[in-house]
Structures are given as structure tokens and as C-alpha cells.
Enzyme design. Structure first.
Site, PDB file in Angstrom:
ATOM      1  N   PRO A 131     -10.430  -5.334   2.080  1.00 32.01           N
ATOM      2  CA  PRO A 131     -10.215  -6.572   2.841  1.00 32.01           C
ATOM      3  C   PRO A 131      -8.950  -7.328   2.459  1.00 32.01           C
ATOM      4  O   PRO A 131      -8.323  -7.960   3.303  1.00 32.01           O
ATOM      5  CB  PRO A 131     -11.469  -7.393   2.517  1.00 32.01           C
ATOM      6  CG  PRO A 131     -12.519  -6.379   2.187  1.00 32.01           C
ATOM      7  CD  PRO A 131     -11.791  -5.267   1.498  1.00 32.01           C
ATOM      8  N   GLY A 134      -4.778  -4.617   2.767  1.00 33.01           N
ATOM      9  CA  GLY A 134      -4.042  -4.176   3.948  1.00 33.01           C
ATOM     10  C   GLY A 134      -3.422  -2.817   3.737  1.00 33.01           C
ATOM     11  O   GLY A 134      -4.080  -1.880   3.304  1.00 33.01           O
ATOM     12  N   SER A 135      -2.119  -2.696   4.009  1.00 32.09           N
ATOM     13  CA  SER A 135      -1.433  -1.410   3.936  1.00 32.09           C
ATOM     14  C   SER A 135      -0.900  -1.076   2.547  1.00 32.09           C
ATOM     15  O   SER A 135      -0.335   0.005   2.352  1.00 32.09           O
ATOM     16  CB  SER A 135      -0.264  -1.397   4.931  1.00 32.09           C
ATOM     17  OG  SER A 135      -0.724  -1.493   6.256  1.00 32.09           O
ATOM     18  N   GLU A 373      -3.752   6.017   7.782  1.00 34.10           N
ATOM     19  CA  GLU A 373      -2.960   6.878   6.881  1.00 34.10           C
ATOM     20  C   GLU A 373      -1.552   6.308   6.655  1.00 34.10           C
ATOM     21  O   GLU A 373      -0.601   7.045   6.408  1.00 34.10           O
ATOM     22  CB  GLU A 373      -2.864   8.307   7.416  1.00 34.10           C
ATOM     23  CG  GLU A 373      -4.188   9.016   7.553  1.00 34.10           C
ATOM     24  CD  GLU A 373      -4.973   9.038   6.253  1.00 34.10           C
ATOM     25  OE1 GLU A 373      -4.545   9.719   5.312  1.00 34.10           O
ATOM     26  OE2 GLU A 373      -6.007   8.364   6.169  1.00 34.10           O
TER      27      GLU A 373
END
Length: 396
Positions: A131, A134-135, A373
Site C-alpha cells: 500500500p 507503489g512502484s 511488473e
């Protein structure tokens, strides 16, 4: 020199994958898009066929392949080509295929021989995103603390593809947050492990046939033998071990995007032909109808994403480092598939926007290929760092 022609010995695999896509996936595409979170029972038969292909040295799914030293192979290429065909049928259903999870690719990438044997036949999902991270995979907060013969995991994981249906989940966690990325490891967590709680399933824009889960790990005890790779923390190597997973999975995601884009282009060509629009490859695009010119531009974009995907797979099969090329393929394919499918909807007009055709569904399915991904922005950052010779600390 890279040979981007499809090896003749793989034509049978490609044909079998296309037949499976035509017989199982495409006919059920709309059904399970509308029946979100319903397990596609038709896939059980298809999964058995794919297991047979894998046992014979082929493989049409997305289960990943193992990198070993030695002679070149066609393992990565065969999986990518099979994935393209299957996603021509339906990407969400492929992601719902038993034993074809992205976690399987992670196990194939970094597991020991003993672990490979122990987890053989398991359906493995992969849990990276949290949460608050992120990336940024390097900012993982889920912790793993050694306690005798076990690690105790605590944290939350979101957007876990096939999380509810899989037998186990490859969970990324840190052994010591103060040591940064070097302390991040991946653990195989069995779904029935106490403390491994399914919080909810997400409702999504696309790939609705595939379940996407949110998990909470509350003092979840995992055997130390389930840690993939070495337990040692080596700051000089960063988290290269777990990141090897992406060298396998990013070309696979690119291959998924290629399959979706091709499906949209083929259907759009059919609709344009029925409408009397001629696509002439012997004339400049500016001398053709606007719809034909747009189609030719999309085909050129498609060829680029297709060839970059084959390049990344070929390099892996020939024992060449492919991290940069995997990001090339993922960035190009994710962006182009999204643009191509949306443009196909536009060219088809009202037919493309309704459920009369699958074009609107493919445009929804394509978007995730630009996100999971590693998002488009993350891929561009990785590419820039490698081309400029910058570290992650120097270029953020």
C-alpha cells in the site's frame, strides 16, 4: 548477431498454443470478463495439456523458465511465443491458468535445485506491491525476522495476481530495513500458512477473469528453507538476486501485450475490409484513406514491440545479460499495446465501443501490461540509468 526468426522447431508449439487459444480462451473471453472472480473451470483441461507440453520440453504458458549455464536454448523464446498466442485468445484467462503464475517465473529464476524439486507442480503467485510503496520495489516494508528454523513475516501485499487461487505466493520482504535494498529477499509462502490472511479481491478495469488479491501477513511463520536464493545480505550487490525475476517476467508481460495488440489489429483489419477500406502496402500512407494510414502506423508500432520482445528472449536463451532489453521490451510493448487497442476501438466506431466485439475488452486488458511488473515510468528510469551509467542514488 541476434537471429529474430522463429526457430522451425518451435512452429509446432506455436500452432498448439494458437489452437488452445482458439478452442478454449477466445470462446470464453467475454463469459469470464462478465463473471469476475468466477474460476474458469474450462482451464483445468487446458492446464493439463500445458503440463504435458512443458514436460516434453515445450511450454505455451507464462510459468517462466530456468536460466542455467551451458549451451544456448530456446526455452525463453518458446514461452514468449506461446504466451503471445495464448493472449491473442485472452490474457486474463492465461493469468488464471493453474501453475502458470508469475511466481513460477520467480522460482524458476532464483530457486535452488532442491527448491525446484520441492515446489514442482505448485501454482505460485507473486506478491511485491504494498500500500505505501507503489512502484518502488526497494522501499518494501514487509519484514522477515529469523526465528530458529523459520522466518516470521509481517506486512501487507496488494495487487497479487491469482492470489486466491494459487497454491503458494512468492512474497518479497526485507530482513533489515536499515540495510536498504540489499536486505530484500523473496519467500515462498503456502496459502494455508497461519497468519497469511486474504483481505479481499479487487474489482478491476481489465483481465477480470484473473483474481487479484490483497493479503495481510500477521506473524506468518515460513520455513527458512522457503527463502529463495541466499540468506546472506550483500550490500555491494543490492537486491540483484530477487531482481533477476524481472529479467524473466518482463519479456513475458511484453509477450502478453503483443498477443493482445495482434488480436485487436486482426479484428480491426477485418472490420475495415468489410467497410470497404483498402489497406495498400504498395502506396505511401499519405495517399491512402485516413483509416488505412492509421492502421499501417499501428502495424509498424506492433512490429517494433514484437521484435524487442523476441530480442529480450533470445538474449536470455543465449546466456547474455538482458536486463536492459527486458525493460526495452516491457516499456515499448506496454505503451504500444495500450495505444493500439484504444486506436482500434476508435477506428471501429460504435461497434468497437460496445460489447458487440472484443475490441473494448482488449483495450481494458492492455492497460495492465503498461503497469504491472514495473510501470512505464519505472522502465524508462531503469533504461536511463543503464544508458547513462547512473546508479539508483544518482538518478531518481
Amino acid at each position: 548477431m541476434i537471429n529474430l526468426e522463429v526457430p522451425r522447431k518451435l512452429t509446432t508449439l506455436v500452432d498448439q498454443a494458437r489452437q488452445a487459444a482458439m478452442a478454449f480462451l477466445r470462446p470464453n473471453s467475454r463469459k469470464y470478463d462478465q463473471a469476475e472472480h468466477t474460476y474458469p473451470k474450462e482451464l483445468d483441461t487446458l492446464a493439463s495439456l500445458l503440463d504435458g507440453l512443458s514436460a516434453s520440453g515445450g511450454g505455451a504458458g507464462a510459468g517462466g523458465v530456468r536460466r542455467t549455464s551451458g549451451k544456448p536454448s530456446t526455452a525463453n523464446m518458446s514461452v514468449c511465443l506461446g504466451t503471445m498466442e495464448m493472449c491473442w485468445g485472452d490474457a486474463g484467462l492465461l493469468l488464471s491458468m493453474p501453475r502458470q503464475g508469475l511466481g513460477n517465473a520467480a522460482i524458476a529464476s532464483v530457486a535452488s535445485e532442491e527448491q525446484l524439486a520441492r515446489f514442482k507442480g505448485k501454482w505460485a503467485a507473486m506478491a511485491i506491491t504494498e500500500p505505501d510503496t507503489g512502484s518502488d520495489s526497494g522501499a518494501i516494508r514487509t519484514t522477515a525476522v529469523r526465528d530458529g528454523d523459520h522466518y516470521v513475516l509481517n506486512g501487507e501485499k496488494i495487487f497479487v495476481t491469482s492470489g486466491e487461487r494459487a497454491d503458494c505466493v512468492v512474497v518479497w520482504a526485507t530482513l533489515d530495513r536499515s540495510l536498504g535494498k540489499a536486505a530484500i529477499k523473496s519467500f515462498v509462502v503456502e496459502r494455508d500458512t497461519p497468519g497469511f490472511e486474504l483481505v479481499r479481491l479487487e474489482h478491476k478495469l481489465g483481465i477480470r477473469a484473473s483474481d487479484t488479491a490483497h493479503f495481510r501477513l500477521d506473524n506468518c511463520r515460513v520455513p527458512a528453507s522457503n527463502l529463495l536464493g541466499t540468506p546472506e545480505i550483500k550490500p555491494d550487490q543490492g537486491f540483484a538476486g530477487v531482481m533477476q525475476t524481472f529479467d524473466n517476467t518482463r519479456p513475458l508481460v511484453a509477450a502478453m501485450a503483443v498477443g493482445i495488440a495482434r488480436a485487436a489489429l486482426e479484428e480491426t483489419r477485418r472490420l475495415l475490409t468489410e467497410a470497404g477500406v483498402e489497406i495498400d502496402y504498395d502506396r505511401p500512407t499519405n495517399n491512402q484513406p485516413a483509416a488505412a494510414a492509421a492502421f499501417l502506423e499501428m502495424e509498424a508500432d506492433y512490429e517494433a514491440m514484437y521484435l524487442l520482445t523476441l530480442q529480450a528472449a533470445w538474449m536470455a536463451d543465449n546466456r547474455q545479460p538482458n536486463s536492459l532489453q527486458a525493460s526495452y521490451a516491457k516499456a515499448k510493448a506496454g505503451r504500444s499495446a495500450t495505444a493500439i487497442t484504444l486506436r482500434c476501438v476508435e477506428l471501429a466506431g460504435s461497434i468497437g465501443y460496445t460489447e458487440h466485439e472484443l475490441l473494448e475488452k482488449w483495450s481494458r486488458d492492455a492497460k495492465i501490461m503498461d503497469i504491472f511488473e514495473g510501470t512505464q515510468q519505472i522502465q524508462q528510469l531503469i533504461i536511463a540509468r543503464r544508458l547513462l551509467g547512473k546508479t539508483s542514488a544518482e538518478l531518481k
